[in-house]
Write a protein that holds these residues in place. Structure first.
Motif, PDB file in Angstrom:
ATOM      1  N   GLU A   1       2.202   1.319  -7.392  1.00  0.00           N
ATOM      2  CA  GLU A   1       2.473   0.787  -6.057  1.00  0.00           C
ATOM      3  C   GLU A   1       2.237  -0.713  -6.047  1.00  0.00           C
ATOM      4  OE1 GLU A   1       0.513   2.484  -2.715  1.00  0.00           O
ATOM      5  OE2 GLU A   1       0.847   4.537  -3.358  1.00  0.00           O
TER       6      GLU A   1
ATOM      7  N   HIS B   1      -2.871   0.710  -8.751  1.00  0.00           N
ATOM      8  CA  HIS B   1      -2.227  -0.019  -7.663  1.00  0.00           C
ATOM      9  C   HIS B   1      -2.744  -1.450  -7.755  1.00  0.00           C
ATOM     10  CE1 HIS B   1      -1.205   3.884  -6.535  1.00  0.00           C
ATOM     11  NE2 HIS B   1      -1.943   4.068  -5.466  1.00  0.00           N
TER      12      HIS B   1
ATOM     13  N   CYS C   1       5.871   0.403  -2.832  1.00  0.00           N
ATOM     14  CA  CYS C   1       5.348   1.355  -1.853  1.00  0.00           C
ATOM     15  C   CYS C   1       5.770   0.940  -0.446  1.00  0.00           C
ATOM     16  CB  CYS C   1       3.837   1.408  -1.905  1.00  0.00           C
ATOM     17  SG  CYS C   1       3.091   2.424  -0.606  1.00  0.00           S
ATOM     18  N   SER C   2       6.522   1.737   0.181  1.00  0.00           N
ATOM     19  CA  SER C   2       7.278   2.898  -0.281  1.00  0.00           C
ATOM     20  C   SER C   2       8.709   2.694   0.175  1.00  0.00           C
ATOM     21  CB  SER C   2       6.706   4.186   0.307  1.00  0.00           C
ATOM     22  OG  SER C   2       6.691   4.073   1.737  1.00  0.00           O
TER      23      SER C   2
END
Length: 387
Positions: A201, A163, A269-270
């Motif tokens: 993400e 991430h 995300c998301s």
């Protein structure tokens, strides 16, 4: 509360409408092994990264040094294994680990998954980049000292994941850090010629519209994410339109920067909802199902053919040099491309055309040019069409 078939289809179709082709199953704390998702994704044409009900159970290796739930994970894999929409099996979401923990998690997860499925890709941990990590080949740690990763680190089916909030997106940091894209500690995400990585993400928050009928009935604007706005030096309280505009701009700049650097794709995300329900501000579709501005920004940059200027500038100086680039998915294509610059009233004041451009590579650079403009605000349109 279980979703209806219609609710699953609704979210899947919204993902498709945003030009997504892949979704990451991510029910925090609970996971899912609901076969309806896989069956519906099969029919609609969405690829998915699957977690099973045992999401995060692999994290127990931090204490026990063994994954005691591994056989239960295999049982749940077997329940959905025949669905072609599943492309990757995932283990842990968001966790910091020592190198010994990384070795243990990779060994346990890769060994377990390959007992049941030797064909699909494997992502043991969605993030390894907060504290410690190996270099791409596993021969050195982040300080450059010689180490030796477990052989599962380099398994040919393994997809590494991160991430990249800090070094890539600037999540929770200043606007300058966002737009400058320092991208220092995680360069191997894009530079590796040996292994695949997934940016699983990236996001920035955008407040939802409080005037919608559902929000007028019930709306709670409190969120732990609001503090991230303060790092910009500006609070978006009662300025939801400006907040959404900032989110859309951040989505556009970050996505095109990723594509420019060579990423094959990115996961926001998301899509909708989130573990914090109505207070979760990152989704481009708000809690009540209304698209935010970032939905349309992402839709543009999730296309098969993407046309933009290869920079992250939002303000042009007198000697600004526009460097058009086209990024494409799939086979070779021949396209016509045009750039229109309009004034704030929408009147066209400049046009640049590129005809019969062969897209033989994923990224095609076009001839740069320098538009001569007076001080003011302008609209730039990029239009591309297959011949």
């Amino acid at each position: 509360v279980f979703p209806t078939d219609g609710q699953i289809v609704w979210q899947a179709l919204l993902a498709k409408k945003m030009n997504c082709n892949t979704v990451r199953m991510h029910q925090l704390g609970y996971g899912t092994n609901d076969v309806r998702f896989a069956r519906i994704f099969d029919r609609i044409g969405l690829i998915c990264i699957w977690t099973t009900r045992l999401i995060d159970s692999l994290s127990t290796v931090l204490w026990k040094k063994v994954w005691k739930q591994s056989e239960f994970y295999r049982e749940q894999m077997s329940e959905v294994i025949n669905h072609p929409s599943i492309c990757i099996w995932e283990g842990i979401n968001e966790i910091s680990m020592t190198l010994k923990d990384i070795d243990c998690a990779y060994k346990e997860f890769v060994t377990t998954v390959k007992k049941t499925d030797k064909t699909r890709l494997i992502c043991p941990v969605s993030n390894l980049y907060y504290e410690e990590w190996y270099t791409d080949n596993g021969e050195r740690n982040k300080e450059g000292k010689a180490v030796s990763a477990t052989k599962e680190w380099n398994d040919p089916l393994v997809i590494r994941s991160a991430h990249p909030y800090v070094d890539y997106l600037g999540y929770g940091f200043s606007w300058s850090r966002l737009r400058n894209q320092e991208f220092t500690e995680q360069k191997h995400l894009l530079e590796s010629k040996e292994h695949s990585y997934i940016m699983s993400e990236y996001a920035i928050i955008g407040r939802q519209d409080p005037t919608r009928p559902e929000a007028l009935k019930y709306f709670n604007a409190d969120s732990y994410e609001v503090a991230n706005e303060y790092n910009l030096g500006y609070k978006f309280d009662k300025r939801w339109k400006l907040s959404q505009a900032y989110q859309a701009l951040a989505a556009e700049i970050t996505t095109k920067k990723a594509l420019s650097l060579g990423a094959d794709g990115v996961l926001w995300c998301s899509l909708n909802g989130g573990a914090n329900d109505a207070s979760y501000m990152k989704p481009p579709i708000d809690f009540y199902g209304y698209p935010k501005l970032a939905f349309f920004a992402l839709k543009n940059y999730f296309n098969d053919i993407i046309f933009f200027s290869d920079d992250i500038e939002t303000v042009w100086g007198n000697n600004y040099n526009m460097c058009p680039v086209i990024v494409r998915d799939g086979d070779k294509k021949i396209v016509n491309a045009s750039i229109f610059i309009k004034d704030i009233e929408g009147n066209k004041i400049f046009e640049k055309k590129y005809e019969y451009v062969l897209l033989s590579e994923r990224k095609t650079l076009l001839d740069p040019f320098m538009p001569c403009l007076k001080n003011g605000y302008y609209i730039v349109e990029y239009v591309v069409s297959e011949v």
